[in-house]
Write an enzyme that holds these catalytic residues in place. Structure first.
Site, PDB file in Angstrom:
ATOM      1  N   ASP A 102       0.748  -1.269  -0.084  1.00  0.00           N
ATOM      2  CA  ASP A 102      -0.244  -0.032  -0.427  1.00  0.00           C
ATOM      3  C   ASP A 102       1.477   1.003  -0.162  1.00  0.00           C
ATOM      4  OD1 ASP A 102      -2.407  -1.849   0.122  1.00  0.00           O
ATOM      5  OD2 ASP A 102      -2.416  -1.569   2.667  1.00  0.00           O
TER       6      ASP A 102
HETATM    7  N1  URA Z   1      -1.041  -5.591   3.882  1.00  0.00           N
HETATM    8  C1  URA Z   1      -1.661  -4.866   3.614  1.00  0.00           C
HETATM    9  O1  URA Z   1      -2.988  -4.513   4.135  1.00  0.00           O
HETATM   10  N2  URA Z   1      -0.864  -3.735   2.991  1.00  0.00           N
HETATM   11  C2  URA Z   1       0.296  -4.042   3.022  1.00  0.00           C
HETATM   12  O2  URA Z   1       0.558  -3.083   2.273  1.00  0.00           O
HETATM   13  C3  URA Z   1       0.553  -5.356   2.977  1.00  0.00           C
HETATM   14  C4  URA Z   1      -0.186  -6.437   2.979  1.00  0.00           C
END
Ligand code: URA
Length: 242
Positions: A102
């Site tokens: 993310d």
């Molecule tokens: N899980 C998440 O919620 N975000 C990420 O970036 C990676 C795994």
């Protein structure tokens, strides 16, 4: 293979630069200075050196990036900086991130032009372990830990409408962070959308900061500051391919 293609694959420069470098006598083939960039060489047998450094031929390129927050994991984005933009000076075509983090997640991201390896590491059937450092709003209870470890309902459904719970995970308690937020290392074997955040939400908690520490055998190099990257070592590449 042509010498200029070989040198280009090793990121020595553009075709034009390589012609110039060869003209200036900076490249040797089996100890002899090469005089033309378009000669044919055998990458398996011939010893190629550039500026007296012997090159090891690799068709593909592999980098470990400590992804900073505020950067997206896609290859192109009109507005926001991407992880590929960070590696633009490498002049390697077709680089892609192996999976997504993310925009507000930091940490390990493998970036490569080896599509087959990406495919293998991301295949849901392979169940490659990924370890995340999860900073949370409040501590987990014993019950929360066992629910996370057994698998939780994060809202995904199977074809028959039943809950598609997460696969069993592992929770390791570690020290609180500097702000006093409790921190765990969570090891998961899938890569569902926002999986870690949704897992913590499923047990009534909230992720305040997330960092990926490892993916399969590959561990984040703690020498890399967020935004820094380095090529993978031969050993790291071989271990990932096993
Ligand atoms: N899980 C998440 O919620 N975000 C990420 O970036 C990676 C795994």
């Amino acid at each position: 293979m042509r010498l200029d293609k070989y040198l280009g694959d090793q990121n020595i420069g553009t075709r034009k630069q390589i012609r110039e470098y060869v003209k200036n006598g900076r490249c040797r083939v089996n100890g002899e200075v090469a005089t033309k960039a378009d000669i044919h060489i055998d990458p398996e047998r011939d010893v190629i050196a550039f500026d007296d450094i012997e090159l090891t031929y690799s068709k593909y390129h592999y980098y470990m990036l400590n992804k900073p927050t505020g950067v997206v994991s896609s290859t192109k984005d009109g507005r926001t900086m991407t992880v590929i933009d960070i590696l633009k000076d490498e002049n390697v075509r077709d680089l892609s991130p192996c999976g997504r983090l993310d925009i507000d997640t930091e940490g390990l991201l493998l970036i490569t032009d080896d599509g087959e390896l990406i495919h293998r590491l991301l295949s849901p059937k392979k169940h490659v372990d990924k370890v995340y450092e999860v900073h949370m709003d409040h501590p987990l209870t014993e019950l929360d830990i066992s629910r996370l470890e057994e698998g939780v309902d994060i809202g995904d459904k199977r074809n028959d409408g039943s809950a598609d719970k997460t696969l069993p995970a592992k929770v390791l308690l570690t020290e609180d962070d500097e702000e006093g937020n409790p921190v765990i290392h969570l090891s998961i074997r899938e890569g569902r959308f926002h999986q870690v955040k949704r897992m913590l939400e499923a047990v009534g908690n909230e992720v305040v900061f997330l960092r990926r520490l490892s993916m399969g055998s590959l561990e984040l190099d703690r020498e890399l500051e967020p935004g820094e990257y380095r090529p993978l070592t031969e050993e790291e590449i071989n271990n990932l391919k096993k």
